[in-house]
Design an enzyme around this catalytic site. Structure first.
Site, PDB file in Angstrom:
ATOM      1  N   SER A   1       6.943   0.654   1.627  1.00 19.52           N
ATOM      2  CA  SER A   1       5.774  -0.151   1.288  1.00 19.52           C
ATOM      3  C   SER A   1       5.626  -1.351   2.212  1.00 19.52           C
ATOM      4  O   SER A   1       6.613  -1.947   2.637  1.00 19.52           O
ATOM      5  CB  SER A   1       5.873  -0.648  -0.159  1.00 19.52           C
ATOM      6  OG  SER A   1       4.729  -1.411  -0.503  1.00 19.52           O
TER       7      SER A   1
ATOM      8  N   GLY B   1       0.848  -1.092   0.000  1.00 21.51           N
ATOM      9  CA  GLY B   1       0.000   0.000   0.000  1.00 21.51           C
ATOM     10  C   GLY B   1       0.840   1.082   0.000  1.00 21.51           C
ATOM     11  O   GLY B   1       1.385   1.572   0.388  1.00 21.51           O
ATOM     12  N   THR B   2       1.772   1.488  -0.371  1.00 24.50           N
ATOM     13  CA  THR B   2       3.034   2.209  -0.535  1.00 24.50           C
ATOM     14  C   THR B   2       2.844   3.685  -0.206  1.00 24.50           C
ATOM     15  O   THR B   2       1.875   4.286  -0.610  1.00 24.50           O
ATOM     16  CB  THR B   2       3.542   2.054  -1.969  1.00 24.50           C
ATOM     17  OG1 THR B   2       3.647   0.675  -2.266  1.00 24.50           O
ATOM     18  CG2 THR B   2       4.877   2.739  -2.160  1.00 24.50           C
ATOM     19  N   THR B   3       3.818   4.253   0.511  1.00 24.19           N
ATOM     20  CA  THR B   3       3.741   5.641   0.958  1.00 24.19           C
ATOM     21  C   THR B   3       4.992   6.385   0.504  1.00 24.19           C
ATOM     22  O   THR B   3       6.084   5.829   0.519  1.00 24.19           O
ATOM     23  CB  THR B   3       3.649   5.708   2.495  1.00 24.19           C
ATOM     24  OG1 THR B   3       2.498   4.993   2.927  1.00 24.19           O
ATOM     25  CG2 THR B   3       3.543   7.139   2.976  1.00 24.19           C
TER      26      THR B   3
END
Length: 369
Positions: A208, A189-191
């Site tokens: 992530s 769900g990568t930031t």
């Protein structure tokens, strides 16, 4: 974990000071936005997969909605520990191993052997900018470099053709992206957060957890990842994941220095769309010096396996060119998180700051005096 090396290399605050805002947010809680609540529904089967995960994300039996408060005291404890000592010298390592002992593959030897690797970035000249990309074993930087080398202008059909060329090269490489570079792969769900400061320092960080596994590390509030189940990272699946090899990644934190003196840090989440999102932002900033907000907000496209996805909003003539070039296509009705979320900041040649958080993924930008 790279926190300590990064902090030693360029930070001015202590680790305790760095973690303090996160500790406060996790301890006191924060209200979920509409976007965060929506994302919870997207990955609901994972968040509801185990009792520990349900207790954290759905303590009353259902996932929290927009406006409800989310508290994670276990994660606050993790941050407190990391602010004081190395994770290897703390209870975190043992708890992590215990959590995945039944069905996982990590061992004490794996943790002991882990090292932070510092690598030289991929660097190339693009239009009026010098661009610095994440190198192998991360995959996106290599693919973005390849696409940029096949780009002559920023017309949408040219962007799509360059992305298609890179995707065809990705498929033909059969997992060995070193074939696309002039130098060999050094290791088999990568930031996203971007920052620049008044002294001309820039930092671009992408992290992530994939979509997660449902397994919460007891007492520490974080979920083990599912990276070996991510097709972009591990196309061989559970039967073919690499051993003694750092896995690839589509994450691509990026820096640019332009001829007009701008220093820009940017990056994106979005799985396979990271490479197209970052590529288009870099191309638009490098060819003709498009303003930063425009480079992020312009309609975006993605090409994969010969299929074109494109956001609505392009001029009809450009859309017609794309449809003519890609018979297999989908036109999206509005901007969508599918196309990644490029969060970018810059310091101009005159010392002014500007930032933009991609609205596709509810990004924000803050200027701190």
């Amino acid at each position: 974990m790279g926190w300590t090396p990064l902090s030693k290399r360029g930070a001015r605050l202590t680790l305790q000071d760095h973690f303090a805002p996160a500790i406060e947010a996790a301890s006191s809680g924060f209200k979920l936005t509409g976007y965060q609540a929506y994302l919870s529904t997207v990955v609901a089967p994972i968040l509801m997969a185990t009792e520990a995960s349900r207790n954290l994300f759905a303590p009353v039996g259902q996932l929290r909605g927009a406006g409800e408060t989310f508290v994670n005291t276990g994660l606050a404890e993790t941050f407190r520990v990391l602010g004081q000592t190395s994770w290897r010298d703390s209870e975190i390592a043992g708890a992590l191993l215990e959590e995945q002992a039944a069905n996982g593959h990590l061992s004490e030897a794996d943790l002991s052997a882990y090292r932070v690797e510092e690598r030289e970035p991929l660097s190339l000249s693009v239009g009026e900018a010098s661009v610095f990309l994440n190198p192998l074993p991360a995959a996106s930087g290599t693919l973005i470099q390849y696409a940029l080398q096949h780009l002559g202008d920023c017309k949408p059909v040219s962007l799509a053709a360059a992305l298609n060329a890179a995707d065809e090269a990705r498929l033909s490489a059969r997992g060995d992206l070193s074939a696309l570079l002039k130098h060999p792969l050094r290791q088999n769900g990568t930031t996203h957060i971007s920052a620049v400061d008044a002294d001309g320092n820039a930092c671009s960080v992408t992290v992530s957890n994939g979509t997660g596994s449902g397994e919460i590390v007891n007492g520490f509030g974080f979920m083990l990842n599912n990276i070996l189940g991510e097709e972009d990272v591990n196309p061989g699946g559970s039967a073919g994941w690499p051993v003694n090899t750092r896995p690839a990644s589509m994450m691509c934190p990026t820096l640019l220095e332009t001829s007009d003196g701008r220093l820009i840090a940017l990056g994106s989440g979005g799985s396979s769309r990271i490479r197209s999102a970052v590529f288009q932002a870099v191309a638009r900033l490098s060819f003709g010096g498009v303003p930063l907000p425009e480079a992020v907000e312009m309609p975006r496209l993605h090409v994969e396996n010969g299929h074109l996805d494109v956001e609505a909003g392009l001029e009809q003539r450009h859309l017609a060119d794309l449809i003519n070039a890609f018979s297999d296509h989908r036109i999206w009705a509005e901007p969508n998180m599918f196309f990644g979320g490029v969060h970018a900041v810059q310091k101009t040649g005159s010392g002014e700051f500007e930032g933009i958080g991609d609205r596709r993924r509810e990004g924000v930008a803050v200027i701190v005096d």
